[in-house]
Design a protein around this motif. Structure first.
Motif, PDB file in Angstrom:
ATOM      1  N   GLY A  21      -2.791 -19.711   0.179  1.00  0.00           N
ATOM      2  CA  GLY A  21      -3.984 -20.340   0.725  1.00  0.00           C
ATOM      3  C   GLY A  21      -5.130 -19.351   0.856  1.00  0.00           C
ATOM      4  O   GLY A  21      -6.273 -19.636   0.493  1.00  0.00           O
ATOM      5  N   SER A  55       3.123 -24.074  -3.307  1.00  0.00           N
ATOM      6  CA  SER A  55       3.443 -25.472  -3.047  1.00  0.00           C
ATOM      7  C   SER A  55       2.666 -26.383  -3.989  1.00  0.00           C
ATOM      8  O   SER A  55       1.691 -25.967  -4.632  1.00  0.00           O
ATOM      9  CB  SER A  55       3.089 -25.827  -1.600  1.00  0.00           C
ATOM     10  N   VAL A  56       3.086 -27.655  -4.055  1.00  0.00           N
ATOM     11  CA  VAL A  56       2.408 -28.639  -4.901  1.00  0.00           C
ATOM     12  C   VAL A  56       0.959 -28.796  -4.463  1.00  0.00           C
ATOM     13  O   VAL A  56       0.047 -28.868  -5.295  1.00  0.00           O
ATOM     14  CB  VAL A  56       3.142 -29.999  -4.836  1.00  0.00           C
ATOM     15  N   GLU A  57       0.735 -28.815  -3.157  1.00  0.00           N
ATOM     16  CA  GLU A  57      -0.627 -28.976  -2.647  1.00  0.00           C
ATOM     17  C   GLU A  57      -1.521 -27.804  -3.028  1.00  0.00           C
ATOM     18  O   GLU A  57      -2.695 -27.974  -3.369  1.00  0.00           O
ATOM     19  CB  GLU A  57      -0.598 -29.144  -1.121  1.00  0.00           C
ATOM     20  N   GLU A  58      -0.944 -26.588  -2.987  1.00  0.00           N
ATOM     21  CA  GLU A  58      -1.724 -25.408  -3.348  1.00  0.00           C
ATOM     22  C   GLU A  58      -2.062 -25.409  -4.837  1.00  0.00           C
ATOM     23  O   GLU A  58      -3.168 -25.007  -5.243  1.00  0.00           O
ATOM     24  CB  GLU A  58      -0.954 -24.140  -2.962  1.00  0.00           C
ATOM     25  N   LYS A  59      -1.119 -25.898  -5.635  1.00  0.00           N
ATOM     26  CA  LYS A  59      -1.398 -25.993  -7.071  1.00  0.00           C
ATOM     27  C   LYS A  59      -2.456 -27.054  -7.358  1.00  0.00           C
ATOM     28  O   LYS A  59      -3.306 -26.884  -8.243  1.00  0.00           O
ATOM     29  CB  LYS A  59      -0.112 -26.297  -7.834  1.00  0.00           C
ATOM     30  N   LYS A  60      -2.423 -28.145  -6.608  1.00  0.00           N
ATOM     31  CA  LYS A  60      -3.453 -29.175  -6.772  1.00  0.00           C
ATOM     32  C   LYS A  60      -4.831 -28.615  -6.426  1.00  0.00           C
ATOM     33  O   LYS A  60      -5.830 -28.909  -7.081  1.00  0.00           O
ATOM     34  CB  LYS A  60      -3.136 -30.379  -5.887  1.00  0.00           C
ATOM     35  N   ARG A  61      -4.857 -27.790  -5.381  1.00  0.00           N
ATOM     36  CA  ARG A  61      -6.120 -27.164  -4.984  1.00  0.00           C
ATOM     37  C   ARG A  61      -6.620 -26.238  -6.096  1.00  0.00           C
ATOM     38  O   ARG A  61      -7.817 -26.197  -6.396  1.00  0.00           O
ATOM     39  CB  ARG A  61      -5.920 -26.394  -3.682  1.00  0.00           C
ATOM     40  N   THR A  69      -8.134 -28.295  -8.880  1.00  0.00           N
ATOM     41  CA  THR A  69      -9.498 -28.717  -8.519  1.00  0.00           C
ATOM     42  C   THR A  69     -10.487 -27.579  -8.752  1.00  0.00           C
ATOM     43  O   THR A  69     -11.587 -27.771  -9.296  1.00  0.00           O
ATOM     44  CB  THR A  69      -9.543 -29.156  -7.052  1.00  0.00           C
ATOM     45  N   SER A 116      -0.308 -27.882 -13.884  1.00  0.00           N
ATOM     46  CA  SER A 116       0.179 -29.252 -13.695  1.00  0.00           C
ATOM     47  C   SER A 116       1.656 -29.403 -14.019  1.00  0.00           C
ATOM     48  O   SER A 116       2.253 -30.441 -13.709  1.00  0.00           O
ATOM     49  CB  SER A 116      -0.635 -30.222 -14.572  1.00  0.00           C
TER      50      SER A 116
END
Length: 703
Positions: free
Chosen positions: A634, A668-674, A677, A702
């Motif tokens: 993060g 994490s998946v959320e960190e990769k999504k960030r 973006t 992805s």
């Protein structure tokens, strides 16, 4: 020696063709059923506890045979159950940092490769190469018996066991193990015990024909003279195939243009093939006709044979012969069109499609270097008259790097534009015509060797070996622009001139020419003798820039610690770019796992004590890697969004952005999504040439 090598190569053509069709088929299961352990220590412990041998799958991800064995053998449930019952099954990729020590310990040099070890890690059995079921299981069953395993048979042989039955079985095990020298010795002993009347027997057939090196060998002549006995024991197709291999090996150099046409020799080979009883439909005769018509410049008749016969041959030798045909310089435009159409047809039906398409491109692409169709002296005179240098490519038809240069480098438009403007260009086969004399005159001993010659034939620059376009063009431009030519440099060096102006050119020139074994080491040693102010001169910088390429080099540390002094003479951006070029790749290898944290610590210390500007790429990278080590993903993404995204240098942003997928492998998946973006936003700002890099980054994030 050449003849023996060619025979072996053609034997491989036949053998590979058969193996490739059966081994690498598409209709196979892909799911591996084997139960593996992935730690060598665990495998040893488990083997002792369960009183089992270890089956060691010495995997290499790059090797097609390894993947094929996974699909065809290790995906078979019945076989996998049998393996689990009899072995502790151990798997590791021997090309990884964890696997390389085992590869060195057990001398694993070829793939596919399998070992059977005891609980102490000693080799019991070795299998080099892929095998299908049930043959692979039969081979492994021998490992379970101390009398039939490789280790057991070694002991029996050393104890003096030399019966015909034993030597036959031992030779088979040695052959499978890839123990070539011992195999030759044992087979020699075996045939020393056999009667000649036993040579034709089926149990000795594979050993027999593998000993034959040429048609002049006693064993080849005996096989032909007693062909009926060999055919009765082994089958007419099997015997004819071996005879064919050796006559094909004799004719092929003429058919492919590697040997100058000799009608008498070819006719003798043809008549001997007939005496050996090869049928009229045998490929030996069609290959003979191709060689005959090629040598006599009857290209229409040659193509008649090529089109009707070659597609029916083994694919490997067929494509090799086909791809030698564009080397015929005497083809008319009409004949070239016919050959191109033939290649188009072959490309659609052959497994060598990309090579046929490349050959078509070579024949139709006129954007590359335009080579003279003349003698050496004519080309040299033309260069002198036009006030240009002569570029001479010294090649052979069998040289792989020569073909790579011709197909991938010389054909490129911007290479052709440069060469056609600045040089007169000549290709010279070192094994034909005047090429043989030029090879002696210029001392050419390896291929390709490329020269820039002045109008009097003096060597201005020399380049040894194939290389990519960037490296090749850098060397060529350096040679063209260098004030002191090759022959003058050598003379001044031999006369004792060690001035920095001479040595800067000398190390680069001799390195390109392949005449300095350790140019980097010698250049660094020379640098250590320099004093201020020449230490910071542009000539000295040529040595730093080209030969100081490792973080551990004392000269590199000196460069970093004194970069401001270098910068005063050369400019800060030049010096900083060099430092980045050395350290950045090492950081990437660290992220890949190829460099240890212990090795990186002094590197970052060097960066952080060198007083670089805060927006310098390596300063940013050191902070990013520090967060990566602590798994502060993060915080790292905050840094990217604030510091990296605002950096004014496009290249710095791109270089740091494209490594995000490596940095976030365990995020994490959320960190990769960030991160995705962020990458999409940066892609929107990127220049057109960089957008593909961001697309690739997004795809990797992805996954």
């Amino acid at each position: 020696m050449k003849k023996i090598t060619l025979v072996l190569n053609l034997v491989c053509f036949f053998a590979l063709g058969t193996f490739a069709q059966s081994m690498y088929g598409d209709a196979v299961k892909a799911d591996v059923k084997m139960k593996y352990v992935y730690s060598f220590g665990e495998a040893l412990k488990k083997a002792k506890e369960e009183n089992k041998l270890i089956f060691f799958n010495c995997f290499a991800d790059w090797a097609v045979p390894c993947h094929s064995m996974n699909k065809l053998v290790f995906s078979d449930q019945e076989f996998a159950d049998w393996m689990d019952k009899h072995f502790v099954n151990f798997f590791i990729d021997v090309t990884t940092p964890e696997g390389r020590p085992l590869a060195d310990k057990y001398n694993i040099r070829f793939q596919a490769h399998y070992l059977v070890l005891n609980g102490e890690g000693e080799v019991v059995h070795r299998i080099v190469g892929g095998h299908q079921l049930p043959e692979f299981k039969t081979i492994l069953e021998k490992a379970l018996n101390p009398k039939t395993s490789l280790a057991g048979m070694n002991k029996r042989y050393e104890a003096g066991e030399k019966s015909i039955k034993f030597l036959t079985a031992y030779a088979d095990v040695l052959n499978i193990a890839g123990e070539d020298e011992m195999y030759k010795k044992v087979v020699g002993e075996l045939f020393g015990k056999l009667k000649k009347t036993d040579w034709s027997k089926k149990e000795y057939w594979d050993f027999y024909w593998k000993q034959i090196k040429s048609t002049d060998d006693e064993m080849f002549k005996y096989m032909v003279d007693h062909k009926a006995a060999f055919v009765k024991a082994n089958g007419v197709n099997e015997v004819n195939m071996i005879i064919t291999r050796f006559y094909v090996a004799l004719i092929y150099p003429y058919a492919s243009g590697k040997e100058a046409y000799d009608g008498k020799k070819l006719l003798d080979i043809y008549l001997n093939a007939q005496k050996a009883g090869l049928p009229d439909s045998n490929m030996t005769y069609s290959l003979y006709n191709i060689a005959k018509y090629r040598g006599e410049h009857e290209f229409g008749k040659m193509m008649d044979v090529v089109e009707s016969a070659v597609p029916t041959w083994n694919e490997n030798i067929a494509s090799a012969l086909d791809l030698s045909l564009p080397e015929i310089k005497e083809l008319s435009k009409q004949e070239e069109v016919r050959l191109i159409n033939y290649f188009k047809s072959r490309a659609e039906k052959s497994g060598a499609k990309k090579f046929y398409l490349a050959a078509i491109n070579d024949m139709t692409n006129t954007d590359g270097i335009k080579f003279e169709e003349s003698t050496f002296n004519e080309a040299l005179k033309k260069a002198k008259d036009q006030g240009k240098l002569l570029f001479m490519d010294c090649y052979t038809t069998w040289c792989g790097p020569c073909k790579m240069m011709s197909n991938q480098v010389f054909k490129q438009k911007y290479v052709g534009d440069y060469f056609n403007q600045h040089f007169v260009n000549l290709k010279m086969d070192m094994e034909k015509g005047e090429g043989k004399d030029l090879q002696k005159r210029y001392g050419v001993s390896a291929f390709p060797t490329m020269f820039l010659l002045d109008g009097d034939g003096n060597v201005v620059y020399k380049i040894l070996g194939g290389r990519d376009v960037r490296s090749f063009m850098e060397s060529i431009k350096r040679g063209k622009e260098q004030e002191i030519p090759y022959y003058t440099l050598k003379n001044r060096y031999d006369m004792g001139d060690r001035s920095v102006e001479v040595m800067a050119d000398y190390f680069l020139t001799m390195s390109d020419a392949g005449e300095m074994r350790n140019a980097e080491g010698e250049a660094r040693s020379y640098i250590s003798t320099l004093k201020v102010p020449e230490l910071y001169s542009k000539s000295a910088w040529m040595l730093y820039d080209n030969f100081v390429n490792h973080v551990t080099d004392p000269e590199f540390r000196y460069l970093v610690n004194n970069r401001e002094k270098f910068g005063e003479q050369l400019g800060d951006s030049v010096v900083n770019k060099k430092i980045e070029k050395v350290i950045f790749p090492m950081a990437i290898e660290y992220l890949k796992g190829s460099v240890s944290l212990q090795d990186m610590v002094p590197v970052w210390n060097l960066v952080n004590t060198a007083k670089f500007s805060l927006d310098y790429s390596l300063v940013l990278l050191s902070k990013i890697v520090s967060m990566y080590d602590k798994k502060e993903y993060g915080k790292m993404l905050d840094f990217y969004e604030k510091e990296v995204a605002s950096n004014s240098n496009d290249k710095v942003r791109l270089n740091l952005d494209v490594i995000l997928y490596r940095l976030l492998k365990t995020a994490s998946v959320e960190e990769k999504k960030r991160a995705i973006t962020y990458a999409k936003k940066e892609m929107g700002k990127a220049k057109p040439g960089a957008k593909d890099n961001y697309m690739a980054l997004i795809e990797r994030l992805s996954e």
